[in-house]
Scaffold this active site. Structure first.
Site, PDB file in Angstrom:
ATOM      1  N   ASN A  73       3.632  -4.582  -5.081  1.00  0.00           N
ATOM      2  CA  ASN A  73       4.949  -4.023  -5.383  1.00  0.00           C
ATOM      3  C   ASN A  73       5.883  -5.192  -5.726  1.00  0.00           C
ATOM      4  O   ASN A  73       5.485  -6.357  -5.666  1.00  0.00           O
ATOM      5  CB  ASN A  73       5.462  -3.128  -4.249  1.00  0.00           C
ATOM      6  CG  ASN A  73       5.693  -3.883  -2.948  1.00  0.00           C
ATOM      7  OD1 ASN A  73       5.897  -5.094  -2.945  1.00  0.00           O
ATOM      8  ND2 ASN A  73       5.662  -3.183  -1.834  1.00  0.00           N
ATOM      9  N   LYS A  91       8.448  -6.578  -4.291  1.00  0.00           N
ATOM     10  CA  LYS A  91       8.736  -7.536  -3.225  1.00  0.00           C
ATOM     11  C   LYS A  91       7.538  -8.473  -3.008  1.00  0.00           C
ATOM     12  O   LYS A  91       7.690  -9.683  -2.864  1.00  0.00           O
ATOM     13  CB  LYS A  91       9.038  -6.746  -1.947  1.00  0.00           C
ATOM     14  CG  LYS A  91       9.673  -7.548  -0.863  1.00  0.00           C
ATOM     15  CD  LYS A  91      10.178  -6.629   0.242  1.00  0.00           C
ATOM     16  CE  LYS A  91      10.017  -7.291   1.583  1.00  0.00           C
ATOM     17  NZ  LYS A  91      10.004  -6.326   2.686  1.00  0.00           N
ATOM     18  N   GLU A  92       6.344  -7.879  -3.000  1.00  0.00           N
ATOM     19  CA  GLU A  92       5.139  -8.694  -2.806  1.00  0.00           C
ATOM     20  C   GLU A  92       4.941  -9.671  -3.966  1.00  0.00           C
ATOM     21  O   GLU A  92       4.578 -10.836  -3.758  1.00  0.00           O
ATOM     22  CB  GLU A  92       3.906  -7.777  -2.681  1.00  0.00           C
ATOM     23  CG  GLU A  92       3.885  -6.968  -1.394  1.00  0.00           C
ATOM     24  CD  GLU A  92       2.976  -5.735  -1.436  1.00  0.00           C
ATOM     25  OE1 GLU A  92       2.713  -5.178  -0.366  1.00  0.00           O
ATOM     26  OE2 GLU A  92       2.551  -5.309  -2.538  1.00  0.00           O
ATOM     27  N   ASP A 134      -0.767   3.601  -2.429  1.00  0.00           N
ATOM     28  CA  ASP A 134      -2.168   4.040  -2.272  1.00  0.00           C
ATOM     29  C   ASP A 134      -2.542   5.035  -3.371  1.00  0.00           C
ATOM     30  O   ASP A 134      -3.660   5.019  -3.889  1.00  0.00           O
ATOM     31  CB  ASP A 134      -2.375   4.699  -0.894  1.00  0.00           C
ATOM     32  CG  ASP A 134      -2.080   3.741   0.260  1.00  0.00           C
ATOM     33  OD1 ASP A 134      -2.308   2.530   0.097  1.00  0.00           O
ATOM     34  OD2 ASP A 134      -1.630   4.217   1.319  1.00  0.00           O
TER      35      ASP A 134
HETATM   36  N1  LIG Z   1      11.980   6.950  -5.877  1.00  0.00           N
HETATM   37  C1  LIG Z   1      10.935   7.114  -6.694  1.00  0.00           C
HETATM   38  N2  LIG Z   1      11.005   7.956  -7.759  1.00  0.00           N
HETATM   39  C2  LIG Z   1       9.955   8.124  -8.587  1.00  0.00           C
HETATM   40  N3  LIG Z   1       8.787   7.456  -8.458  1.00  0.00           N
HETATM   41  C3  LIG Z   1       8.675   6.598  -7.433  1.00  0.00           C
HETATM   42  C4  LIG Z   1       9.723   6.374  -6.489  1.00  0.00           C
HETATM   43  N4  LIG Z   1       9.301   5.482  -5.566  1.00  0.00           N
HETATM   44  C5  LIG Z   1       8.036   5.153  -5.914  1.00  0.00           C
HETATM   45  N5  LIG Z   1       7.651   5.812  -7.026  1.00  0.00           N
HETATM   46  C6  LIG Z   1       6.351   5.710  -7.725  1.00  0.00           C
HETATM   47  O1  LIG Z   1       5.424   5.100  -6.839  1.00  0.00           O
HETATM   48  C7  LIG Z   1       4.985   3.837  -7.359  1.00  0.00           C
HETATM   49  C8  LIG Z   1       4.727   2.877  -6.214  1.00  0.00           C
HETATM   50  O2  LIG Z   1       5.926   2.723  -5.466  1.00  0.00           O
HETATM   51  P1  LIG Z   1       6.328   1.336  -4.777  1.00  0.00           P
HETATM   52  O3  LIG Z   1       6.589   0.327  -5.825  1.00  0.00           O
HETATM   53  O4  LIG Z   1       7.386   1.646  -3.802  1.00  0.00           O
HETATM   54  O5  LIG Z   1       4.954   0.951  -4.055  1.00  0.00           O
HETATM   55  P2  LIG Z   1       4.644   0.395  -2.589  1.00  0.00           P
HETATM   56  O6  LIG Z   1       5.807  -0.372  -2.086  1.00  0.00           O
HETATM   57  O7  LIG Z   1       3.328  -0.256  -2.629  1.00  0.00           O
HETATM   58  O8  LIG Z   1       4.524   1.750  -1.803  1.00  0.00           O
HETATM   59  P3  LIG Z   1       3.949   1.954  -0.334  1.00  0.00           P
HETATM   60  O9  LIG Z   1       3.712   0.603   0.261  1.00  0.00           O
HETATM   61  O10 LIG Z   1       5.035   2.736   0.367  1.00  0.00           O
HETATM   62  O11 LIG Z   1       2.725   2.751  -0.510  1.00  0.00           O
HETATM   63  C9  LIG Z   1       6.067   3.419  -8.337  1.00  0.00           C
HETATM   64  O12 LIG Z   1       5.568   2.507  -9.283  1.00  0.00           O
HETATM   65  C10 LIG Z   1       6.439   4.770  -8.933  1.00  0.00           C
HETATM   66  O13 LIG Z   1       5.468   5.187  -9.868  1.00  0.00           O
HETATM   67 MG   LIG Z   2       1.896  -1.135  -1.295  1.00  0.00          MG
END
Ligand SMILES: Nc1ncnc2c1ncn2[C@@H]1O[C@H](COP(=O)(O)OP(=O)(O)OP(=O)(O)O)[C@@H](O)[C@H]1O
Ligand SMILES: [Mg+2]
Length: 335
Positions: free
Chosen positions: A200, A202-203, A270
């Site tokens: 993501n 942040k990572e 996931d």
């Molecule tokens: N508020 C939102 N509205 C629409 N789509 C979203 C939203 N939040 C996340 N998504 C979808 O989910 C994807 C992954 O979200 P994110 O970047 O938050 O991943 P993450 O931090 O790895 O998630 P997690 O660790 O909670 O599983 C985004 O690229 C998008 O496609």
């Molecule tokens: Mg993740």
């Protein structure tokens, strides 16, 4: 989009990752403990689900794929429960190794009066033993010829070591299989040789050592990772802002998130890696796979709790939007 979701049922996916149990306790609070100045939560409902790489497995199984699971658990009752749940999903859990003296990772969330008040983690992050590593590799080498794609779901619990990763990449390359990874930690050189990683925002910022505050710093971080880590492609997920696919020698490809009401974003990552893997297994391009994963994650964030998406929901979301009647009429007049 050129993808047949019904083909996912024919896909065979190996998931190597940190398996966990996600436990939820819901209750009411209406008094302070006489023993200490703390609230007393009266538990009304309990639930547990597969978490970590288990949630990737959940997402794959919900779309009908054949899953081979590999990871490490302990020898106690939590390990039994985890295996039982994989069994319900008809997953081949031959690669789930029970290591003596190891805890099965369990995260307990306590939700009182709709507030998440506490999380209790039971886990170890120590590296897996040499014996466990050998067992995992034996399973990997056995099933890899019959899988379409390998997914590595790293939650940093000591399973995905540099040695394991290098051996899994080698096995995947030997059989010409795509290998994608959801990474953890700061040193992405661990994932050298992987087809694509999905951090993501942040990572990605932490791994690149670049603070991502706008589009140009995102581009800088992406370019830095792709040029230094020996990884072929990078998909940075950006929550409500969608995702960006970086491929070497290509312009970054931006995908806007689906605008929808959000209930729970946990587990979206996931869903991304599971659907991405299935699309690639079904022969889609990286751009198409990322776009479909974005749509699937958009559906999942609209549900309460770590959730999955079904073939029916995904097929409906991929249908071309019907054009409003007035637009059709105007087109006709012009013709
Ligand atoms: N508020 C939102 N509205 C629409 N789509 C979203 C939203 N939040 C996340 N998504 C979808 O989910 C994807 C992954 O979200 P994110 O970047 O938050 O991943 P993450 O931090 O790895 O998630 P997690 O660790 O909670 O599983 C985004 O690229 C998008 O496609
Ligand atoms: Mg993740």
């Amino acid at each position: 989009m050129n993808i047949d979701v019904s083909k996912f049922k024919e896909c065979r996916v190996l998931v190597i990752g940190d398996l966990m149990i996600d436990e939820y306790l819901w209750g009411d609070v209406d008094r302070i403990s006489p023993e200490a100045p703390v609230q007393v939560v009266e538990v009304k409902k309990e639930e547990s689900t597969l978490g970590g790489s288990g949630n990737v497995v959940n997402n794959l199984a919900a779309l009908g794929a054949k899953v081979f699971a590999s990871g490490v658990i302990g020898t106690g009752k939590n390990g039994n429960m985890l295996l039982k749940r994989l069994g319900y999903l008809r997953v081949d859990a031959g690669g789930v190794i029970r290591e003596h003296g190891r805890l099965t990772t369990r995260k307990t969330r306590i939700i009182a009066a709709h507030q998440h008040v506490l999380r209790i983690d039971r886990e170890t992050r120590k590296e897996i033993s040499g014996e466990t590593l050998d067992k995992i590799m034996r399973f990997t080498e056995k099933v890899i010829p019959e899988t379409d794609v390998v997914i590595v779901s790293d939650y940093g619990k000591g399973l995905i070591t540099k040695t394991l990763m290098a051996r899994v990449v080698k096995a995947a390359k030997k059989h010409g299989k795509i290998i994608i990874a959801d990474p953890k930690g700061l040193d992405y050189s661990k994932y050298t040789g992987v087809t694509l990683i999905t951090p993501n925002r942040k990572e990605a910022a932490l791994a690149a050592g670049v603070e991502i505050t706008n589009n140009s710093s995102l581009m800088e971080a992406g370019a830095k990772i792709i040029n230094s880590a020996g990884i072929e492609r990078l998909l940075v997920t950006c929550g409500k802002d969608g995702m960006v696919l970086f491929e070497r020698d290509k312009k970054p490809y931006k995908i806007r998130a689906e605008a929808r009401q959000v209930f729970d974003v946990s587990g979206a990552g996931d869903t991304v890696i599971a659907v991405l893997g299935l699309c690639l297994a079904a022969g889609a391009s990286f751009r198409t796979a990322a776009s479909v994963a974005n749509i699937a994650a958009g559906i999942v964030v609209g549900k309460v709790g770590t959730a999955t998406v079904s073939e029916k929901e995904l097929t409906a979301a991929l249908m071309p939007r019907s054009t409003p009647l007035s637009v059709n009429l105007r087109k006709k007049v012009r013709n």
